[in-house]
Scaffold this motif. Sequence first.
Motif, PDB file in Angstrom:
ATOM      1  N   CYS A 220       0.845  -1.181   0.000  1.00 35.49           N
ATOM      2  CA  CYS A 220       0.000   0.000   0.000  1.00 35.49           C
ATOM      3  C   CYS A 220       0.890   1.245   0.000  1.00 35.49           C
ATOM      4  CB  CYS A 220      -0.885   0.013   1.239  1.00 35.49           C
ATOM      5  SG  CYS A 220      -2.040  -1.351   1.263  1.00 35.49           S
ATOM      6  N   LEU A 221       0.259   2.395  -0.104  1.00 35.35           N
ATOM      7  CA  LEU A 221       1.012   3.641  -0.023  1.00 35.35           C
ATOM      8  C   LEU A 221       1.299   3.968   1.440  1.00 35.35           C
ATOM      9  CD1 LEU A 221      -0.890   5.858  -2.611  1.00 35.35           C
ATOM     10  CD2 LEU A 221       1.380   4.845  -2.872  1.00 35.35           C
TER      11      LEU A 221
ATOM     12  N   VAL B 127      -4.498   1.577   1.558  1.00 34.31           N
ATOM     13  CA  VAL B 127      -4.919   2.376   0.400  1.00 34.31           C
ATOM     14  C   VAL B 127      -3.800   2.455  -0.629  1.00 34.31           C
ATOM     15  CG1 VAL B 127      -6.596   3.760   1.667  1.00 34.31           C
ATOM     16  CG2 VAL B 127      -4.226   4.523   1.557  1.00 34.31           C
TER      17      VAL B 127
ATOM     18  N   HIS C 149      -5.618  11.203  11.290  1.00 33.89           N
ATOM     19  CA  HIS C 149      -5.222  10.299  10.206  1.00 33.89           C
ATOM     20  C   HIS C 149      -6.332  10.046   9.188  1.00 33.89           C
ATOM     21  CE1 HIS C 149      -1.567   9.598  12.382  1.00 33.89           C
ATOM     22  NE2 HIS C 149      -2.231   9.130  13.414  1.00 33.89           N
ATOM     23  N   ARG C 150      -7.340  10.921   9.183  1.00 28.84           N
ATOM     24  CA  ARG C 150      -8.418  10.787   8.204  1.00 28.84           C
ATOM     25  C   ARG C 150      -8.483  12.044   7.355  1.00 28.84           C
ATOM     26  NH1 ARG C 150      -9.934   8.415  13.023  1.00 28.84           N
ATOM     27  NH2 ARG C 150     -11.122   6.480  12.912  1.00 28.84           N
ATOM     28  N   PHE C 151      -9.053  11.875   6.151  1.00 28.55           N
ATOM     29  CA  PHE C 151      -9.281  13.028   5.295  1.00 28.55           C
ATOM     30  C   PHE C 151     -10.394  13.861   5.910  1.00 28.55           C
ATOM     31  CE2 PHE C 151      -7.424   9.853   2.560  1.00 28.55           C
ATOM     32  CZ  PHE C 151      -6.565  10.581   1.752  1.00 28.55           C
ATOM     33  N   LYS C 152     -10.129  15.159   6.050  1.00 24.01           N
ATOM     34  CA  LYS C 152     -11.145  16.038   6.632  1.00 24.01           C
ATOM     35  C   LYS C 152     -11.869  16.725   5.477  1.00 24.01           C
ATOM     36  CE  LYS C 152     -11.557  19.735  10.050  1.00 24.01           C
ATOM     37  NZ  LYS C 152     -10.789  20.603  10.946  1.00 24.01           N
ATOM     38  N   VAL C 153     -13.180  16.543   5.419  1.00 19.03           N
ATOM     39  CA  VAL C 153     -13.951  17.097   4.305  1.00 19.03           C
ATOM     40  C   VAL C 153     -15.050  18.011   4.849  1.00 19.03           C
ATOM     41  CG1 VAL C 153     -13.497  15.096   2.822  1.00 19.03           C
ATOM     42  CG2 VAL C 153     -15.553  15.138   4.241  1.00 19.03           C
ATOM     43  N   PRO C 154     -15.518  18.936   4.014  1.00 14.69           N
ATOM     44  CA  PRO C 154     -16.545  19.858   4.489  1.00 14.69           C
ATOM     45  C   PRO C 154     -17.801  19.114   4.934  1.00 14.69           C
ATOM     46  CG  PRO C 154     -15.706  20.532   2.333  1.00 14.69           C
ATOM     47  CD  PRO C 154     -15.120  19.199   2.627  1.00 14.69           C
ATOM     48  N   ARG C 155     -18.572  19.763   5.720  1.00 17.57           N
ATOM     49  CA  ARG C 155     -19.823  19.223   6.240  1.00 17.57           C
ATOM     50  C   ARG C 155     -20.634  18.603   5.095  1.00 17.57           C
ATOM     51  NH1 ARG C 155     -25.005  21.488   8.348  1.00 17.57           N
ATOM     52  NH2 ARG C 155     -24.780  23.228   6.910  1.00 17.57           N
TER      53      ARG C 155
ATOM     54  N   SER D 165     -16.697  16.210   8.215  1.00 17.12           N
ATOM     55  CA  SER D 165     -16.658  14.750   8.238  1.00 17.12           C
ATOM     56  C   SER D 165     -15.225  14.273   8.032  1.00 17.12           C
ATOM     57  CB  SER D 165     -17.554  14.165   7.147  1.00 17.12           C
ATOM     58  OG  SER D 165     -18.887  14.547   7.373  1.00 17.12           O
TER      59      SER D 165
ATOM     60  N   GLU E 273      -7.426  15.201   9.796  1.00 14.06           N
ATOM     61  CA  GLU E 273      -7.558  15.160  11.254  1.00 14.06           C
ATOM     62  C   GLU E 273      -7.594  13.700  11.670  1.00 14.06           C
ATOM     63  OE1 GLU E 273     -10.370  17.899  13.263  1.00 14.06           O
ATOM     64  OE2 GLU E 273     -11.062  16.120  14.349  1.00 14.06           O
TER      65      GLU E 273
ATOM     66  N   VAL F 162       0.390   9.856   1.742  1.00 13.52           N
ATOM     67  CA  VAL F 162      -0.963  10.022   1.193  1.00 13.52           C
ATOM     68  C   VAL F 162      -1.633  11.249   1.816  1.00 13.52           C
ATOM     69  CG1 VAL F 162      -3.298   9.053   1.236  1.00 13.52           C
ATOM     70  CG2 VAL F 162      -1.359   7.594   0.645  1.00 13.52           C
ATOM     71  N   LEU F 163      -1.571  11.329   3.130  1.00 12.27           N
ATOM     72  CA  LEU F 163      -2.293  12.404   3.815  1.00 12.27           C
ATOM     73  C   LEU F 163      -1.635  13.763   3.578  1.00 12.27           C
ATOM     74  CD1 LEU F 163      -3.240  10.548   7.122  1.00 12.27           C
ATOM     75  CD2 LEU F 163      -4.719  11.043   5.182  1.00 12.27           C
TER      76      LEU F 163
ATOM     77  N   ASN G 228      -6.742   4.658   6.836  1.00 10.31           N
ATOM     78  CA  ASN G 228      -5.989   5.019   5.633  1.00 10.31           C
ATOM     79  C   ASN G 228      -4.605   4.371   5.533  1.00 10.31           C
ATOM     80  OD1 ASN G 228      -7.927   6.779   4.325  1.00 10.31           O
ATOM     81  ND2 ASN G 228      -7.636   8.130   6.089  1.00 10.31           N
TER      82      ASN G 228
ATOM     83  N   ARG H 122       1.049   6.048   4.616  1.00  7.36           N
ATOM     84  CA  ARG H 122      -0.060   6.891   5.041  1.00  7.36           C
ATOM     85  C   ARG H 122       0.315   8.369   5.111  1.00  7.36           C
ATOM     86  NH1 ARG H 122      -3.429   5.606  10.382  1.00  7.36           N
ATOM     87  NH2 ARG H 122      -1.530   6.194  11.477  1.00  7.36           N
TER      88      ARG H 122
END
Lengths: 106, 483
Positions: free
Chosen positions: A78-79, B39, A94-100, B143, A92, A84-85, B36, A81
């Motif tokens: 895998c890549l 991936v 270790h996850r992708f933070k996306v708009p509401r 999210s 945030e 990737v991030l 993650n 982490r």
Amino acid sequence: MTGPVDQPRRLTRDEVAHVAALARLELSEEELELFTGQLAEIIEHVADVAELDLAGVEPTVHAVEMTNVLRPDQVRPCLDREEVLAEAPSVEDHRFKVPRILGEAP
Amino acid sequence: MRAGWELVVGLEVHCELETATKLFCGCPNAFGKEPNTNVCPVCLGLPGSLPVVNRQAVELAMAIGTALACEIRPSTFHRKNYFYPDQAKDYQISQYDQPINVAGHLELPDGSRVGIERAHLEEDTGKTTHAGATGRIHGADYSLVDYNRSGVPLVEIVSAPDIRSAAQARAYVSELRAVLVASGASDGKMEEGSMRVDANVSVRSGPDADFGTRCEIKNLNSVRSVGRAIEFEADRQITLIESGEPVVQQTRHWDEDAGRTVALRSKEEAYDYRYFLEPDLVPLAPDDGWVEAVADLLGPLPAARRKQLIGLLGGEEALSASQADQVATVVELGLDGLTLAAAAAGVPVSLALNRTANEAATDAAAARRLESGSFASLLALEAAGSLTATQAKAVLSELLVEGGGDPATIAAARGFESLSHASLASVVDEVAAAHPSEWERYRTGDDEDVKKLTGYLTGQVMRATGGKADGKAVAIELQRRRG
């Protein structure tokens, strides 16, 4: 399909606006006018095929006539982490933070 | 169901396939890993990456199709387009108008049959977590997305609207789970989301009436919630219709804690997915030889396996209600091989079934890995009286934890040996002497006292012998002292 095929009706401006909205494209009035004309011409060009007698001809699924292109069920690396991030606009925990998000997943 | 109404249910079951890797890339298909970490460019939808189909996923889908008596057909993949961050590519690759499996059925234990319209391959989505004040979608500030699950292979199994009661829906999900486990396609863990159920529910005035407007219920994470949600939803729809209001076609969310369904979105705002053929993938076209090779690998299905166990137990007529439950449990969990192996080694079938359904089933995953020979020889020791029930259970749990071993060696290492009759009798004497008032009440009391004190005294004997005494032998010994 057998027998003559009806001449397809012309693409409407509303349909182009709808597809643009689904694709999250913002089009000006002029662009909407321009693309409706262009898209209608493309569709009409492709519709020429309807004039041919295609009874018994299988639809073409893919330009390459191949089937069953498969790989063995073997794990590959895998890549990293952090790498990737690092590409993400926002992260945030270790996850992708996306708009509401409005609404649930489709 | 209220009188004068008929329930109509169709179920869509998403089943994660037990492959080593994802559907279109070589990332591990694993649950519960650090976010993650599983991936790669393909499942992150990075430009230039190309999907390649996992052969094992196709074969498991074919195995499911075979087990559900489907026609296995040439199939294609489409892009289902939508904007939602659970897919990094902004589309999900799924089978659309040409699915791999069509037109099958599943027969339930009560003999009823539910049609299977299709069972197609698709990729799972990533996991979104809504953060902020409430932790729920409404009121979330942002999210967070973990793409480990993105691209995990799924088979979506769509039933015909043939289900007519909540009980039948539960039976369908249980039986389907057993079939999926039996076919090697799934671990059947609903609680970990490896099997997820959506229900299409409507009501009508009778079998000849037209179908009513249906609602799709999402978030059904257990067999129990499938039944509860359907009952609630049917009742809600009947109440609406009886008070002259229309049922609106919509997607509803099952709230397990509140015990009700709530509207998510109505048909008017339904998504337009603009499906088109996935240009990066060519069709699947399994020939007869491949289909047969997959079918040959398929072991006996749950219905046949239940029949075999019931036959060993002396047939349907001889079966007690609890044994019928035990048979259903061990077959559903895929543990009947243990029961059969023990029975073949001469262990009484009822004992083999008890130990499988009551003890081995507590850790089904470990029990499925357990060598059936170890299980059989352990139960042979218990059946011969060399180990007590308590000792046998202790050895079994060690076998499950260790993943195998020699039962006799484990028993010896724990110092297990059955108490001789004479030493048991002397232990009972000691217990009687140590607890004179209890002993007196045991010997002279009414039924209630005897019942209570039998438990107490048995416990004392067990304690004094370090669990080595056989429960049955203790019961006989105690009984003898009253007689």
